[in-house]
Each structure stands twice: as C-alpha cells, then as structure tokens.
Design an enzyme around this catalytic site. Sequence first.
Site, short mmCIF file in Angstrom:
data_model
loop_
_atom_site.label_atom_id
_atom_site.label_comp_id
_atom_site.label_asym_id
_atom_site.label_seq_id
_atom_site.Cartn_x
_atom_site.Cartn_y
_atom_site.Cartn_z
N TYR A 6 21.45 -71.37 -55.71
CA TYR A 6 22.28 -71.73 -56.87
C TYR A 6 21.48 -72.05 -58.13
O TYR A 6 22.04 -72.29 -59.18
CB TYR A 6 23.14 -72.96 -56.52
CG TYR A 6 22.36 -74.14 -56.01
CD1 TYR A 6 21.76 -75.04 -56.89
CD2 TYR A 6 22.22 -74.37 -54.64
CE1 TYR A 6 21.03 -76.12 -56.43
CE2 TYR A 6 21.50 -75.45 -54.16
CZ TYR A 6 20.91 -76.32 -55.06
OH TYR A 6 20.18 -77.40 -54.59
N GLY A 7 20.15 -72.03 -58.03
CA GLY A 7 19.34 -72.42 -59.18
C GLY A 7 18.29 -71.40 -59.54
O GLY A 7 18.60 -70.26 -59.85
N THR A 8 17.02 -71.80 -59.48
CA THR A 8 15.94 -70.93 -59.95
C THR A 8 15.65 -69.77 -59.00
O THR A 8 14.83 -68.91 -59.32
CB THR A 8 14.65 -71.74 -60.17
OG1 THR A 8 14.21 -72.28 -58.91
CG2 THR A 8 14.87 -72.86 -61.16
N LEU A 9 16.30 -69.73 -57.85
CA LEU A 9 16.14 -68.61 -56.93
C LEU A 9 17.13 -67.48 -57.21
O LEU A 9 17.03 -66.41 -56.62
CB LEU A 9 16.31 -69.08 -55.48
CG LEU A 9 15.13 -69.88 -54.91
CD1 LEU A 9 15.56 -70.63 -53.65
CD2 LEU A 9 13.96 -68.97 -54.60
N GLU A 208 40.56 -66.65 -71.54
CA GLU A 208 40.48 -66.42 -70.10
C GLU A 208 40.90 -67.63 -69.26
O GLU A 208 40.84 -67.57 -68.04
CB GLU A 208 39.05 -66.00 -69.72
CG GLU A 208 38.54 -64.77 -70.46
CD GLU A 208 39.32 -63.50 -70.14
OE1 GLU A 208 40.17 -63.53 -69.23
OE2 GLU A 208 39.08 -62.48 -70.79
#
Length: 283
Positions: A6-9, A208
């Site tokens: 969910y982050g830097t990966l 939206e």
Amino acid sequence: MKVFVYGTLRKHEKNHDKLKAARVLAEQAWVYGELFDTGLGYPVMRKSNEKKVYGELYEIDDEILKELDWLEGYEPENEDHLYERMEVEVYTDFNRTRAITYVENRAIAKEAISSGDWKLHQLMKSKPNKLYYFAYGSCMDVERFQKANVDHFFQAVVGACRLDGYSMKYLFSVADGGRADIIEDGGVVEGILYEVPLEAVEYLFEREGFYTGWYRATFVDVTVDEQEYNDVLTFHVYDKKAEQAPPAHYAEEILRGSKGRVSEAYYNKLVAELKRLGCEFVG
C-alpha cells in the site's frame, strides 16, 4: 504466497523494484485498515474494521518475502520490530483472497490519510501545477465540461489513449440506470488523456462523487501512440453492482464524446455494448 502492498512498494514507487520478479494479481485492491503518513517518506497501516486502505496484490516467493521482511524491519524473533507481518482479507474487482501485509508495530503514525490511498495523498500534498487525467465514459463529452463552465481546464488534450488490462462496464447503480466504470478484467478501455491544472481535480472530485462514496480516485498507466504515461489520475467505482443499461441521455454523452476521438473499432464496440444492454439511444 500473496502480499498486499500500500505504500512505497506500489507500482512506480521508490521500493517497487523489490517486486520486479513478482506477479501482479491486481492493481486495484483494498483491505480494511487505516492509513497514516509517518512523515518519513512512507506510510503505515493500522488495523480497522471500518476504514479502507488501497493498494496492489502480488504473488511472491520466499526470496522476495525475505527482501520485504528486511525492508519493513520485520524479524519474527524480535517483538520490537518496526512492522508486524500479518495475514489479511484482500478485496479485488472480482474476488477476495488472503494475503500477508505489514502493519504498524511500533508507534510511528503521524497524519491520518483519509482517502486510504498513499498515491493520492502524495499527489494532493505535493500540489503539482499540472497532472494527467484519463477520461472514459461520459467524461469524454466536451459538452458536459462546457455546461459546467470548466472546459478551460480541459484544453490540453494529449490524445486518444488506451488502458490495457481493464474493461468499461456500467457497474455504478443510479435510479435511472447504470453509469460507466472500469473493471480490472484483462480487457482494453479507450479514452482521452488530458493534461489538467490542479484546480480541475476538485471539479472531478465533485463530479465523480468522490466525497460521497461513488467513485474513488485511482492511478493507471495508459498509452498514447505507443508512449506510456504512468500514474495517470482516473476514477473507479467503490461499490460495484450488477451491470445495467444506462439511460439514453448518458449513452448519448458517451457516444458524443467518443465519436471521432477513439478508434472506430472501439466506438463500434461501445455502440454494440449499449445495444446488448437494451439501452435506447440516438446514435
């Protein structure tokens, strides 16, 4: 083995190279949890039964797992590691599955990320002067922009583009019928790529229903004449329902906005799909 990141990966993020040998299972995935910015250049997730965190799902092997454990500071024999590795339920466009992920073990959370999306949080925090936006469905219709007095935001047309790995279906349910959505099913969606000012984002959020739980902002890779544009902003339905025919006025907006702009084959496909669903329209 599966992992939810969910982050830097995530794709195009600074540590995504750790997953270069992994197989992507879903670019659009989420889990129950609460996301926080640590202020250190990466986020952290806490457990939650109500809020959602958005990310991606991968299939990995033992070697990749070792790399991820090292990156996240996870040591099974050490109770004071930075992140705790745990198994969670992961939801995608088509199913749910179990996967490992990394949650906060040592208190480092600072700022809550209300959207649950690290990429969106970074975008809104960096406040770029311009960004790319992928319009599909009725958002291709210039007349709608003109009626809303926002057409000046959408003057910089990069070109017709394609989004691989997705299809457009009418999965958002409104009283008078379905509205367009992209679903990650291995298909192809064509649309229009714009370069827009940051001010356009607020209009798109309102249009939206971003704040009311209709569509969420997400990021995809699209191509224009074989040139790839990464992390392009678009919108994806939160709560997908069974596909249903859109009303005639909405179908006309889609066809008006796409005719002569997307490929003839894709335009004909749009018409065929509307007919299949029993939609009455002038086209």
